[in-house]
Scaffold this motif. Sequence first.
Motif, PDB file in Angstrom:
ATOM      1  N   ALA A 305      23.234  31.091  26.480  1.00 48.20           N
ATOM      2  CA  ALA A 305      22.839  32.332  27.150  1.00 48.20           C
ATOM      3  C   ALA A 305      23.913  32.818  28.112  1.00 48.20           C
ATOM      4  O   ALA A 305      24.253  34.012  28.127  1.00 48.20           O
ATOM      5  CB  ALA A 305      21.522  32.125  27.891  1.00 48.20           C
ATOM      6  N   MET A 306      24.446  31.911  28.905  1.00 50.46           N
ATOM      7  CA  MET A 306      25.455  32.298  29.902  1.00 50.46           C
ATOM      8  C   MET A 306      26.734  32.804  29.235  1.00 50.46           C
ATOM      9  O   MET A 306      27.275  33.851  29.610  1.00 50.46           O
ATOM     10  CB  MET A 306      25.753  31.118  30.814  1.00 50.46           C
ATOM     11  N   GLU A 307      27.220  32.073  28.261  1.00 52.36           N
ATOM     12  CA  GLU A 307      28.478  32.472  27.619  1.00 52.36           C
ATOM     13  C   GLU A 307      28.294  33.718  26.761  1.00 52.36           C
ATOM     14  O   GLU A 307      29.179  34.571  26.693  1.00 52.36           O
ATOM     15  CB  GLU A 307      29.038  31.320  26.780  1.00 52.36           C
ATOM     16  N   ARG A 335      21.677  37.648  35.880  1.00 53.23           N
ATOM     17  CA  ARG A 335      21.941  37.631  37.326  1.00 53.23           C
ATOM     18  C   ARG A 335      22.906  36.499  37.683  1.00 53.23           C
ATOM     19  O   ARG A 335      23.827  36.685  38.481  1.00 53.23           O
ATOM     20  CB  ARG A 335      20.633  37.472  38.099  1.00 53.23           C
ATOM     21  N   ALA A 336      22.684  35.317  37.096  1.00 55.38           N
ATOM     22  CA  ALA A 336      23.546  34.172  37.405  1.00 55.38           C
ATOM     23  C   ALA A 336      24.970  34.436  36.950  1.00 55.38           C
ATOM     24  O   ALA A 336      25.935  34.115  37.652  1.00 55.38           O
ATOM     25  CB  ALA A 336      22.999  32.914  36.745  1.00 55.38           C
ATOM     26  N   SER A 337      25.122  35.030  35.776  1.00 52.75           N
ATOM     27  CA  SER A 337      26.449  35.329  35.249  1.00 52.75           C
ATOM     28  C   SER A 337      27.158  36.381  36.090  1.00 52.75           C
ATOM     29  O   SER A 337      28.332  36.235  36.450  1.00 52.75           O
ATOM     30  CB  SER A 337      26.338  35.804  33.797  1.00 52.75           C
ATOM     31  N   ASP A 338      26.438  37.462  36.441  1.00 45.92           N
ATOM     32  CA  ASP A 338      27.040  38.525  37.253  1.00 45.92           C
ATOM     33  C   ASP A 338      27.419  38.002  38.636  1.00 45.92           C
ATOM     34  O   ASP A 338      28.467  38.358  39.176  1.00 45.92           O
ATOM     35  CB  ASP A 338      26.059  39.691  37.395  1.00 45.92           C
ATOM     36  N   ARG A 339      26.540  37.151  39.208  1.00 46.26           N
ATOM     37  CA  ARG A 339      26.820  36.585  40.524  1.00 46.26           C
ATOM     38  C   ARG A 339      28.065  35.686  40.463  1.00 46.26           C
ATOM     39  O   ARG A 339      28.939  35.758  41.328  1.00 46.26           O
ATOM     40  CB  ARG A 339      25.622  35.788  41.031  1.00 46.26           C
ATOM     41  N   GLU A 340      28.136  34.861  39.433  1.00 46.91           N
ATOM     42  CA  GLU A 340      29.279  33.959  39.275  1.00 46.91           C
ATOM     43  C   GLU A 340      30.573  34.750  39.131  1.00 46.91           C
ATOM     44  O   GLU A 340      31.598  34.413  39.725  1.00 46.91           O
ATOM     45  CB  GLU A 340      29.045  33.093  38.034  1.00 46.91           C
ATOM     46  N   GLU A 341      30.528  35.815  38.337  1.00 46.54           N
ATOM     47  CA  GLU A 341      31.717  36.640  38.117  1.00 46.54           C
ATOM     48  C   GLU A 341      32.124  37.358  39.399  1.00 46.54           C
ATOM     49  O   GLU A 341      33.316  37.450  39.725  1.00 46.54           O
ATOM     50  CB  GLU A 341      31.441  37.656  37.010  1.00 46.54           C
ATOM     51  N   VAL A 343      31.547  36.425  42.526  1.00 44.73           N
ATOM     52  CA  VAL A 343      32.111  35.454  43.470  1.00 44.73           C
ATOM     53  C   VAL A 343      33.547  35.115  43.088  1.00 44.73           C
ATOM     54  O   VAL A 343      34.443  35.040  43.937  1.00 44.73           O
ATOM     55  CB  VAL A 343      31.240  34.181  43.514  1.00 44.73           C
ATOM     56  N   LYS A 344      33.780  34.922  41.788  1.00 47.75           N
ATOM     57  CA  LYS A 344      35.134  34.590  41.315  1.00 47.75           C
ATOM     58  C   LYS A 344      36.102  35.749  41.613  1.00 47.75           C
ATOM     59  O   LYS A 344      37.234  35.540  42.069  1.00 47.75           O
ATOM     60  CB  LYS A 344      35.102  34.314  39.816  1.00 47.75           C
ATOM     61  N   ASN A 345      35.658  36.980  41.370  1.00 49.47           N
ATOM     62  CA  ASN A 345      36.516  38.151  41.583  1.00 49.47           C
ATOM     63  C   ASN A 345      36.770  38.437  43.057  1.00 49.47           C
ATOM     64  O   ASN A 345      37.676  39.209  43.392  1.00 49.47           O
ATOM     65  CB  ASN A 345      35.895  39.387  40.921  1.00 49.47           C
ATOM     66  N   SER A 346      35.963  37.833  43.932  1.00 50.36           N
ATOM     67  CA  SER A 346      36.146  38.080  45.362  1.00 50.36           C
ATOM     68  C   SER A 346      37.165  37.140  45.989  1.00 50.36           C
ATOM     69  O   SER A 346      37.372  37.149  47.196  1.00 50.36           O
ATOM     70  CB  SER A 346      34.799  37.906  46.087  1.00 50.36           C
ATOM     71  N   ARG A 347      37.829  36.330  45.164  1.00 41.14           N
ATOM     72  CA  ARG A 347      38.767  35.330  45.672  1.00 41.14           C
ATOM     73  C   ARG A 347      39.827  35.961  46.571  1.00 41.14           C
ATOM     74  O   ARG A 347      40.140  35.443  47.649  1.00 41.14           O
ATOM     75  CB  ARG A 347      39.426  34.614  44.490  1.00 41.14           C
ATOM     76  N   ASN A 348      40.394  37.077  46.157  1.00 40.42           N
ATOM     77  CA  ASN A 348      41.446  37.749  46.931  1.00 40.42           C
ATOM     78  C   ASN A 348      40.881  38.935  47.703  1.00 40.42           C
ATOM     79  O   ASN A 348      41.452  40.023  47.718  1.00 40.42           O
ATOM     80  CB  ASN A 348      42.572  38.190  46.015  1.00 40.42           C
ATOM     81  N   TRP A 349      39.744  38.704  48.340  1.00 43.06           N
ATOM     82  CA  TRP A 349      39.072  39.804  49.013  1.00 43.06           C
ATOM     83  C   TRP A 349      39.897  40.432  50.116  1.00 43.06           C
ATOM     84  O   TRP A 349      39.761  41.619  50.428  1.00 43.06           O
ATOM     85  CB  TRP A 349      37.736  39.313  49.582  1.00 43.06           C
ATOM     86  N   ARG A 350      40.814  39.654  50.723  1.00 41.52           N
ATOM     87  CA  ARG A 350      41.638  40.195  51.809  1.00 41.52           C
ATOM     88  C   ARG A 350      42.605  41.284  51.304  1.00 41.52           C
ATOM     89  O   ARG A 350      43.058  42.122  52.082  1.00 41.52           O
ATOM     90  CB  ARG A 350      42.449  39.087  52.488  1.00 41.52           C
ATOM     91  N   ASN A 351      42.918  41.245  50.008  1.00 37.25           N
ATOM     92  CA  ASN A 351      43.849  42.239  49.473  1.00 37.25           C
ATOM     93  C   ASN A 351      43.170  43.543  49.138  1.00 37.25           C
ATOM     94  O   ASN A 351      43.841  44.542  48.838  1.00 37.25           O
ATOM     95  CB  ASN A 351      44.518  41.679  48.205  1.00 37.25           C
ATOM     96  N   ASN A 352      41.841  43.540  49.142  1.00 37.34           N
ATOM     97  CA  ASN A 352      41.095  44.752  48.764  1.00 37.34           C
ATOM     98  C   ASN A 352      40.881  45.637  49.984  1.00 37.34           C
ATOM     99  O   ASN A 352      39.796  45.744  50.512  1.00 37.34           O
ATOM    100  CB  ASN A 352      39.755  44.371  48.131  1.00 37.34           C
ATOM    101  N   LYS A 353      41.942  46.253  50.427  1.00 37.77           N
ATOM    102  CA  LYS A 353      41.854  47.097  51.626  1.00 37.77           C
ATOM    103  C   LYS A 353      42.002  48.575  51.239  1.00 37.77           C
ATOM    104  O   LYS A 353      42.653  48.911  50.289  1.00 37.77           O
ATOM    105  CB  LYS A 353      42.969  46.718  52.626  1.00 37.77           C
TER     106      LYS A 353
END
Length: 353
Positions: A305-307, A335-341, A343-353
């Motif tokens: 389901a997740m993949e 929801r779990a998949s979207d949340r996981e994605e 969180v992963k995409n927020s890794r470089n959140w400091r660059n999103n200015k």
Amino acid sequence: MPEKKSAKTNTQKFNSITDQLPDFTHQYFYSGTSGKAILTRISYALDIKYFLEFAVNYYPYFTDKQVKELSIEDIRQIKATDIDDFLTWMDENQHLSERTRARRRSSISGIFEYLINTERKLDYNPVAGSLSVEIPENEYVIYLNIDEQEQLLNCIRYGTGLTQRQLIFHEKYKKRDLAIVFLFLDTGLRISELQALNVNDVIIYEDLIDPEKNECYVLALRKGKKKSGTTSKVYFSDESKEYITEYLDSRKVLGEKFTENTPLFTTNTGDRLSIREIQQMLKKYVAASLKRTDISVHKLRSSFAMEFYKHEKNILVLQQRMGHRSINATNIYARASDREEAVKNSRNWRNNK
């Protein structure tokens, strides 16, 4: 066969529980739950038994009665606050989880609704006015990602990580085991659905002129359709087709003749592989390849389901593939998949200015 013996034992257990319940419950269990799986019916019966045992011990209306002696007139006296007392008691005295308390509340409501709507013996469902039980949303789903799935499959293909003793039998069973595990990961079938498949439930249609018309699926009796006996097409990939075909060919080479009721997955004696045997087989490979104890057959269903959702992003197709009657059950994976994605995409959140 082991599964038939198990089914008989479960039926005996169900009858033993319902025999302890009041007469007014018997028609509910005879016809009101007849379309449910036996384990589900056992769960309903136990939930109602626990509630009625609480009732005769704590409610002032019938403290001089035993559970078996309760009547419809007694049940009419139960109020919403009495249901609240039961829910509180389960929490404070038994320390049961929200999920268990919510399930018991639902089971009690079910028999009240049956007595109101079907038998017309009651006018009021006290559960409807009682406090609801909030079930906390799962923060994540335990599953195997594609890389972990490949580790597991390689263990089956090549025996990687197996002990010397396990390797003695590995060659004999690896084609069968690979076909089983990959089919779980490829389709999201439930273990009972896969275990019940026969050889003639496998449909492989190949159109030499128009490959777009090619189809590969199994005709599975999915949860919720067992009463009607209606099968559903559960599609599988070309890779699954390869593993299933190789496994069946290996049986033909040994001289086996397939009939209408020949099990798809069998033991070395030709008997249908039991649910427990499938569980033990997976446990062996998971321990050898991933050193984990939290991956069950149901987690392979979650892995599919997740993949699938990660790649397709189509929750309606996923609902169909999973055999869910309610989209709410499918939403858990989305929801779990979207949340996981996220969180992963927020890794470089400091660059999103």
